[in-house]
Design an enzyme around this catalytic site. Structure first.
Site, PDB file in Angstrom:
ATOM      1  N   LYS A 165       0.817  -1.212   0.000  1.00 49.52           N
ATOM      2  CA  LYS A 165       0.000   0.000   0.000  1.00 49.52           C
ATOM      3  C   LYS A 165       0.850   1.260   0.000  1.00 49.52           C
ATOM      4  O   LYS A 165       0.522   2.244  -0.674  1.00 49.52           O
ATOM      5  CB  LYS A 165      -0.932  -0.003   1.215  1.00 49.52           C
ATOM      6  CG  LYS A 165      -1.956   1.113   1.228  1.00 49.52           C
ATOM      7  CD  LYS A 165      -2.914   0.950   2.400  1.00 49.52           C
ATOM      8  CE  LYS A 165      -3.978   2.048   2.405  1.00 49.52           C
ATOM      9  NZ  LYS A 165      -4.911   1.892   3.552  1.00 49.52           N
ATOM     10  N   HIS A 193      -9.712  -8.587   4.825  1.00 51.42           N
ATOM     11  CA  HIS A 193      -8.882  -7.818   5.759  1.00 51.42           C
ATOM     12  C   HIS A 193      -8.951  -8.398   7.169  1.00 51.42           C
ATOM     13  O   HIS A 193      -8.096  -8.101   8.003  1.00 51.42           O
ATOM     14  CB  HIS A 193      -9.315  -6.358   5.762  1.00 51.42           C
ATOM     15  CG  HIS A 193      -8.164  -5.397   5.879  1.00 51.42           C
ATOM     16  ND1 HIS A 193      -7.153  -5.314   4.946  1.00 51.42           N
ATOM     17  CD2 HIS A 193      -7.839  -4.490   6.841  1.00 51.42           C
ATOM     18  CE1 HIS A 193      -6.280  -4.395   5.311  1.00 51.42           C
ATOM     19  NE2 HIS A 193      -6.668  -3.891   6.464  1.00 51.42           N
ATOM     20  N   ARG A 233      -5.743 -10.067   8.171  1.00 48.88           N
ATOM     21  CA  ARG A 233      -4.678  -9.167   8.633  1.00 48.88           C
ATOM     22  C   ARG A 233      -4.932  -8.760  10.084  1.00 48.88           C
ATOM     23  O   ARG A 233      -4.021  -8.762  10.909  1.00 48.88           O
ATOM     24  CB  ARG A 233      -4.622  -7.945   7.727  1.00 48.88           C
ATOM     25  CG  ARG A 233      -3.528  -6.918   8.049  1.00 48.88           C
ATOM     26  CD  ARG A 233      -3.474  -5.924   6.906  1.00 48.88           C
ATOM     27  NE  ARG A 233      -2.765  -4.691   7.207  1.00 48.88           N
ATOM     28  CZ  ARG A 233      -1.450  -4.522   7.042  1.00 48.88           C
ATOM     29  NH1 ARG A 233      -0.704  -5.519   6.625  1.00 48.88           N
ATOM     30  NH2 ARG A 233      -0.882  -3.344   7.296  1.00 48.88           N
ATOM     31  N   TYR A 291      -3.971  -2.124  18.265  1.00 45.91           N
ATOM     32  CA  TYR A 291      -3.876  -3.512  18.734  1.00 45.91           C
ATOM     33  C   TYR A 291      -3.236  -3.626  20.112  1.00 45.91           C
ATOM     34  O   TYR A 291      -3.177  -4.712  20.682  1.00 45.91           O
ATOM     35  CB  TYR A 291      -3.046  -4.347  17.743  1.00 45.91           C
ATOM     36  CG  TYR A 291      -3.596  -4.361  16.338  1.00 45.91           C
ATOM     37  CD1 TYR A 291      -4.733  -5.106  16.016  1.00 45.91           C
ATOM     38  CD2 TYR A 291      -2.981  -3.636  15.324  1.00 45.91           C
ATOM     39  CE1 TYR A 291      -5.241  -5.120  14.730  1.00 45.91           C
ATOM     40  CE2 TYR A 291      -3.480  -3.641  14.030  1.00 45.91           C
ATOM     41  CZ  TYR A 291      -4.605  -4.385  13.739  1.00 45.91           C
ATOM     42  OH  TYR A 291      -5.113  -4.395  12.461  1.00 45.91           O
TER      43      TYR A 291
END
Length: 322
Positions: free
Chosen positions: A216, A267, A270, A302
């Site tokens: 990305k 996603h 991930r 996270y």
């Protein structure tokens, strides 16, 4: 004299900021064009604040084309951004450059919100339009003040993230087959986005480490994988390892009826990698490097999953010391 007659036309030779300033020279077929250009230079390139600068009557359409020529075409997602900018241009009523003001853009944002667009989407589009003027100012193609300067971003709600439990991971892997099973395992082992994993080539795997190129942010990212996964996915050839299989994976994922946030597809793999990485005691800075985040702030979402996250609250609170 800044305008002089030359063979086949006229030449402007002008220093708007005085004899020590930048020199502008340009040839024209007619004297009228030369005079227009001279007036433009004196109005836009001078350092005399009492001289009124003319309105920039170029259309936003023209500015977008200039942005793409000078800057956008070199961006990884420049063509996609150009399409979005053209849609914004249409929704704003195809304004002229001088008509793009903070008030007009605020009205556009309010209209977009009323139509159900998310604040995060509007903020991204605001950044795209702002980058048009920033890029053109840098290449000396826009001379007025940046029209979106100082406009605050809309407040965004934290994005809800879902991740799979160990039992859900086992179940998902049991129903997948072929390439979409292998790509899913790569994502769960490395935190890669689906597209990054699906586009892997045999030449991207060296000494048990996979290197993702089409990322990305455009930067390469290398992550080690287990010998078992290496044996499962490596074909011995340098070409692509997998076929395009996202559609098959997404259909299979939907059929499992996992309790995932609306709109979340591949996603989730991930997010699952990152969540379990932290729950298993991983380091937040290491996770940042693995995921390829530009700043640790992106990875901090996270942090709360770490087993010792804010554990000091248990031992350092006043009740624990009396």
């Amino acid at each position: 004299m800044s305008i002089k007659s030359i063979k086949n036309g006229y030449e402007v030779d002008c220093r708007p900021q005085g004899r020590d300033g930048k020199r502008y020279r340009k040839k024209f077929a007619t004297k009228a064009e030369a005079q227009q250009y001279e007036r433009h230079l004196l109005a836009t390139r001078n350092n005399k604040e009492w001289l009124e600068k003319p309105q920039d009557k170029r259309s936003l359409t023209e500015l977008i084309e200039l942005w793409f020529f000078h800057h956008g075409q070199y961006l990884k997602r420049g063509t996609r951004d150009k399409v979005i900018l053209e849609l914004m241009n249409k929704e704003m009523g195809y304004p002229k450059a001088y008509q793009i003001t903070a008030k007009r853009f605020s009205e556009y944002r309010a209209s977009a919100l009323a139509k159900g667009n998310k604040p995060s989407t509007i903020n991204r589009n605001s950044n795209r339009l702002s980058s048009v003027f920033t890029a053109l100012i840098k290449v000396d193609e826009f001379h007025a003040e940046h029209p979106l300067k100082g406009i605050a971003k809309l407040k965004e709600q934290p994005t809800e993230m879902g991740f799979l439990s160990k039992d859900e991971i086992r179940h998902l892997l049991s129903v997948l087959r072929g390439d979409h099973l292998k790509v899913a395992k790569v994502c769960l082992s490395t935190g890669a986005r689906w597209g990054e994993a699906q586009n892997l080539r045999g030449s991207d795997i060296v000494n048990g480490t996979v290197t993702f190129h089409d990322t990305k942010n455009g930067k390469n990212r290398s992550i080690p994988i287990s010998p078992e996964l290496y044996q499962e996915i490596y074909t011995g050839k340098s070409g692509r390892l997998f076929k395009d299989c996202y559609g098959a994976f997404y259909s299979m994922l939907r059929e499992q009826n996992f309790d995932l946030p609306k709109g979340q597809g591949a996603h989730v793999l991930r997010h699952t990698f990152a969540s379990h990485f932290m729950m298993n005691g991983g380091n937040i800075l290491t996770l940042q490097k693995i995921l390829g985040h530009g700043t640790v702030l992106q990875t901090m979402r996270y942090a709360h999953l770490s087993p010792d996250y804010l554990n000091e609250a248990l031992t350092l609170n006043p009740l624990s010391t009396i």
